[in-house]
Design an enzyme around this catalytic site. Structure first.
Site, PDB file in Angstrom:
ATOM      1  N   ASP A 271      17.277  11.727  78.423  1.00 15.75           N
ATOM      2  CA  ASP A 271      18.295  11.079  79.262  1.00 15.75           C
ATOM      3  C   ASP A 271      19.669  10.580  78.341  1.00 15.75           C
ATOM      4  O   ASP A 271      19.698  11.287  77.551  1.00 15.75           O
ATOM      5  CB  ASP A 271      17.543   9.556  79.616  1.00 15.75           C
ATOM      6  CG  ASP A 271      18.083   9.178  81.123  1.00 15.75           C
ATOM      7  OD1 ASP A 271      19.176   8.906  81.183  1.00 15.75           O
ATOM      8  OD2 ASP A 271      17.164   9.081  82.068  1.00 15.75           O
TER       9      ASP A 271
ATOM     10  N   HIS B  68      21.855   4.038  81.748  1.00 12.44           N
ATOM     11  CA  HIS B  68      20.780   5.077  82.574  1.00 12.44           C
ATOM     12  C   HIS B  68      19.493   4.936  81.822  1.00 12.44           C
ATOM     13  O   HIS B  68      18.400   4.730  82.330  1.00 12.44           O
ATOM     14  CB  HIS B  68      21.448   6.366  82.994  1.00 12.44           C
ATOM     15  CG  HIS B  68      20.795   7.059  83.904  1.00 12.44           C
ATOM     16  ND1 HIS B  68      19.658   7.966  83.476  1.00 12.44           N
ATOM     17  CD2 HIS B  68      20.724   7.126  85.241  1.00 12.44           C
ATOM     18  CE1 HIS B  68      19.253   8.574  84.638  1.00 12.44           C
ATOM     19  NE2 HIS B  68      20.072   8.290  85.715  1.00 12.44           N
TER      20      HIS B  68
ATOM     21  N   SER C 200      16.392   9.187  90.245  1.00 12.56           N
ATOM     22  CA  SER C 200      16.208   8.829  88.619  1.00 12.56           C
ATOM     23  C   SER C 200      15.330   7.792  88.179  1.00 12.56           C
ATOM     24  O   SER C 200      14.896   7.772  87.267  1.00 12.56           O
ATOM     25  CB  SER C 200      17.601   8.457  88.061  1.00 12.56           C
ATOM     26  OG  SER C 200      18.347   9.600  87.761  1.00 12.56           O
TER      27      SER C 200
END
Ligand SMILES: *[C@@H]1O[C@H](CO)[C@@H](O)[C@H](O)[C@H]1NC(C)=O
Ligand SMILES: *[C@@H]1O[C@H](CO)[C@@H](O)[C@H](O)[C@H]1NC(C)=O
Ligand SMILES: *[C@@H]1O[C@H](CO)[C@@H](O)[C@H](O)[C@H]1NC(C)=O
Ligand SMILES: *[C@@H]1O[C@H](CO)[C@@H](O)[C@H](O)[C@H]1NC(C)=O
Ligand SMILES: *[C@@H]1O[C@H](CO)[C@@H](O)[C@H](O)[C@H]1NC(C)=O
Ligand SMILES: *[C@@H]1O[C@H](CO)[C@@H](O)[C@H](O)[C@H]1NC(C)=O
Ligand SMILES: *[C@@H]1O[C@H](CO)[C@@H](O)[C@H](O)[C@H]1NC(C)=O
Ligand SMILES: *[C@@H]1O[C@H](CO)[C@@H](O)[C@H](O)[C@H]1NC(C)=O
Length: 757
Positions: free
Chosen positions: A149, A222, A549
């Site tokens: 990620d 994220h 996600s």
């Protein structure tokens, strides 16, 4: 109890470097190396002369003989050991053709770029401390979840290691030193952190500009969000600016986390395939048990798909690979659909976020709002530009600041202007607050620039009547930050969640499963402001994000819990347990509201972790099954070698009918019947007797043979054949279910879908 402030603290407005960059675009350094391009080169490693001790030294010599320049060490990006046989390097066309002449050369892929799957929890999943999967799996104790990620914010409370067991001895990973990232920030929770950027840098992108950290530290938030969703520790009293207040914890709160940063805050939010491969290669070498990827590349056949190829290698090493299905929301938009990957779509949670408005005439309305401050608005004039239809809809440039200052603007939706544009307009005109009308809100939680709420269009009539009436219209009060639980009906398939069939292999139903992916609260990096309100920027260390996600790490967490209980289960067995115990989702959201959902939206259904612990039967598959599947696709020798990374394989049983826990029959205009064969393994009681229960609509027929499976031993295998037939007049998509039910009430459910092409 004392804890870190998660409520908004204000910092002074300053320019957002990365936002500016988005607007301006970056100076593309590609021009400096116009002849060179990055390629990922697959080599047949059996050709390596034994004089070379390592594949890397062999790769370097290949480059050297291809008249490679003196700085070759800089131009070889990565030598890969697990995910593929080969390397990535910057090459000119003539160097490339030299290398391609070698008999060891298998395939060449130009560098490609992928993207994140975010559009912009545990209680809902039934996980409880006293019963079910959590205590049985000891919260995932000892399992290692690798996240590919944007990096991680190691100081987040979600990664403290209170209560964590020691780092497993089998672990080979480590925490790399780098910009703003000391190896000492790692602990028993965060046990590995590395970053991979050679591919992006070779493409002329400077990852260490002021808007990212040249290390495993997260800039976007994220990766921090996905990591804490999968395996974050318990943190009490967190919220998104007061919304969704509660305890944040990962699905597997006792599992270890390892971060592989391959996504950077570049102007395009992209990741280079060569870097993703390097991250996955390292994760395999380090010894993760689960790999979670919330990113994807363009759809392409498996022999061209770096994530598919690298994942097959991971699967061969017993690693469960969980990937987001993508956020494209339309049919045939599935990403990461290779049959060895667990492909995850997004569902909604049973939670909604609100504000209320009470008009001076006493009418009160409740609407959607994420406005991040608990302002309390009282006695403000209500404004509605009733003389000019366009004034009432708040389209860009329509509001006069002199007229709306200090007022609550009522934005009708008569011209179907999207709420985001209306929000921009009321913000531009300097209104005090706003009321929007729409049944299909399309605005993110970080776009509520002024105090506002969204009401359903059904509320429009009475407000319009009031505001156009004789009396001066006024808003008596507006309240924000109201969270409501148990919103019915939940879950839905999120509008953005990519839908099947997967064009690469329509005969494998994808997505496999749906998990929460809308307004998921988890840790983020508190370095960049979440939202700008007037002259202030608000930061938070927990935030609501939406996307497939966010769904993938929920499934990665459940896989970690299952792995903790059933160490010996294969990745396919873990996926089977998750799929056959899922429950169907009724509604799929789209741009006009909701429509009845089908397995092309939700796969096997919504994940039900406690049930997945004890599935009764397993549809297993191993590496050889995938080899036979690939042979069945008709791949040629080079394509086979590229995907399975070996020179010999056995295709005597080639078939695209994998032993999959779901059934997808793709019919052309000439076919109306299809047969499947399956083998199930008994993982329940040894004397289990299963009866088949078939459910299907008119126009479709499902037959099964035999319809009873009598097991006498644990781990015994029994096979059955299933056939699907449809009428010529049946709809484009019809579906039913096969359910094997035993005397202990295990229900092993598989969707059976017929798709007309
Ligand atoms: C760690 O990385 C920082 C920043 O890149 C560097 O200044 C420092 O010297 C490095 N420390 C070690 C021990 O390598
Ligand atoms: C990348 O950007 C940083 C910060 O702006 C700068 O210090 C560095 O020199 C740049 N590196 C390259 C290779 O351009
Ligand atoms: C109202 O807006 C529409 C669409 O933006 C435009 O076509 C129309 O001319 C406008 N009408 C007036 C009276 O401004
Ligand atoms: C207007 O306001 C007056 C006084 O508050 C109230 O009695 C009356 O009912 C209102 N009229 C309408 C149409 O709401
Ligand atoms: C290939 O597989 C088949 C069936 O599994 C087996 O009978 C055969 O011996 C295998 N051939 C080779 C060369 O391994
Ligand atoms: C099926 O479709 C193909 C291509 O569209 C067409 O050539 C063929 O005639 C069709 N067959 C039948 C039986 O309708
Ligand atoms: C499916 O199997 C049945 C029974 O074995 C057979 O009669 C039928 O021809 C098969 N159909 C197809 C499409 O292969
Ligand atoms: C058996 O399972 C079904 C569905 O999973 C459930 O509705 C039912 O209550 C269960 N029955 C018993 C006796 O546990």
């Amino acid at each position: 109890m004392t804890r870190r402030i998660t409520f908004p603290h204000l910092i002074l407005n300053h320019a957002l470097p990365w936002l500016l960059l988005l607007l301006l675009g970056s100076d593309n350094a590609e021009s400096r190396n116009e002849d060179h391009q990055t390629y990922i080169i697959h080599m047949d490693h059996s050709h390596k002369p034994s004089a070379f001790l390592t594949h890397e030294s062999w790769h370097l010599s290949i480059l050297k003989s291809a008249s490679y320049p003196a700085d070759r060490n800089n131009m070889l990006l990565y030598s890969y050991n697990h995910v593929i046989q080969g390397f990535s390097a910057r090459l000119t066309p003539s160097q490339l053709s030299e290398i391609e002449k070698s008999p060891a050369h298998l395939a060449t892929y130009p560098e490609s770029f992928g993207k994140l799957f975010t559009t912009h929890s545990p209680n809902f999943l039934g996980l409880k401390p006293n019963s079910g999967l959590w205590p049985s799996a000891r919260y995932g104790q000892g399992v290692i979840v690798g996240i590919i990620d944007t990096g991680i914010w190691p100081e987040s409370e979600s990664f403290h290691d209170k209560g964590m067991p020691p780092v497993p001895r089998r672990w080979n990973g480590r925490c790399e030193n780098g910009t703003a990232f000391s190896p000492f920030v790692c602990n028993r929770k965060l046990i590995g952190a590395r970053s991979f950027s050679k591919g992006l840098q070779a493409a002329g992108i400077n990852v260490s500009k002021e808007y990212d950290f040249d290390s495993a530290r997260d800039f976007f938030g994220h990766g921090t969000h996905t990591s804490s969703t999968a395996a974050g520790n318990h943190v009490e009293g967190v919220s998104h600016f007061g919304y969704a207040k509660g305890t944040a914890r990962g699905i597997a709160p006792r599992a270890h986390v390892a971060m592989y940063k391959v996504l950077w805050a570049t102007d395009t939010e992209e990741s280079a395939a060569s870097d993703v491969l390097a991250g996955m290669d390292q994760a395999i070498a380090d010894g993760v048990d689960i790999m979670s990827l919330s990113l994807g590349f363009d759809q392409t056949p498996y022999f061209n798909d770096v994530i598919a190829i690298a994942s097959l290698s991971a699967i061969e090493n017993g690693i469960v690979v969980v990937c987001a299905a993508g956020n494209d929301g339309f049919p045939r938009s599935i990403h990461n659909g290779a049959p060895w990957i667990t492909t995850v779509g997004a569902g909604t949670l049973d939670r909604s976020f609100h504000a209320t408005v009470t008009l001076d005439n006493g009418l009160t309305f409740k609407g959607i709002s994420y406005f991040p401050e608990s302002v309390y608005i009282t006695d403000a004039p209500l404004y509605y530009g009733k003389n000019d239809v366009n004034k009432s809809i708040c389209h860009l440039g329509s509001l006069n600041p002199d007229e709306v200052t200090g007022k609550v603007v009522f934005c009708d939706n008569s011209n179907r202007i999207d709420t985001y544009s209306q929000m921009e307009e009321v913000d531009r005109a300097g209104a005090y607050a706003a009321i929007f009308l729409t049944d299909t809100p399309d605005i993110d939680s970080d776009e509520y620039y002024i105090p506002s709420l969204i009401l359903p269009t059904s509320a429009g009539t009475s407000i319009r009547q009031y505001v156009t009436g004789k009396n001066k219209s006024k808003v008596k009060s507006m309240r924000f930050i109201l969270t409501e639980l148990g919103t019915k009906p939940a879950p839905h398939v999120a509008s953005f969640s990519s839908r099947g069939p997967d064009p690469i292999s329509p005969g494998i139903l994808k997505p496999d499963i749906v998990a929460p992916g809308v307004d998921v609260l988890a840790a983020v990096a508190p370095n960049i402001p979440f939202i700008e309100i007037g002259n202030y920027e608000l930061v938070t260390d927990y935030a609501l994000f939406s996307g497939t996600s966010m769904a993938a790490p929920h499934v990665a967490g459940v896989a970690a819990l299952l792995k903790a209980i059933h160490r010996e289960w294969s990745p396919a067995a873990i996926r089977s347990a998750i799929m056959t115990t899922a429950y169907p989702v009724n509604i799929a959201e789209n741009e006009i509201g909701g429509v009845p959902a089908t397995p092309l939206d939700f796969g096997a259904g919504h994940i039900d972790p406690n049930k997945a612990m004890d599935p009764g039967l397993i549809y297993d598959a191993d590496f050889q099954d995938y080899v036979e599947f690939l042979c069945g696709l008709g791949y040629d020798e080079k394509q086979m070698k590229a995907v399975i990374r070996r020179n010999q394989w056995n295709c005597s049983q080639e078939s695209t009918d994998l032993n999959y826990p779901s059934f997808a029959a793709v019919f052309t205009n000439e076919t109306t019947a299809k047969n499947f064969s399956r083998v199930v393994k008994n993982v329940g009681a040894e004397d289990s007797i299963y009866h088949a229960v078939l459910e299907f609509p008119a126009g479709m027929n499902i037959r099964i043979e035999p319809s009873t499976l009598k097991f006498t031993q644990k781990y015994q295998l029994l096979d059955f054949a299933l056939s699907v037939e449809i009428d010529r007049e049946s709809p484009r998509v019809s579906y039913g279910y096969l359910k094997w039910i035993d005397q202990y009430n295990h229900t092993v459910s598989s969707p059976v879908v017929a798709i007309k092409t």
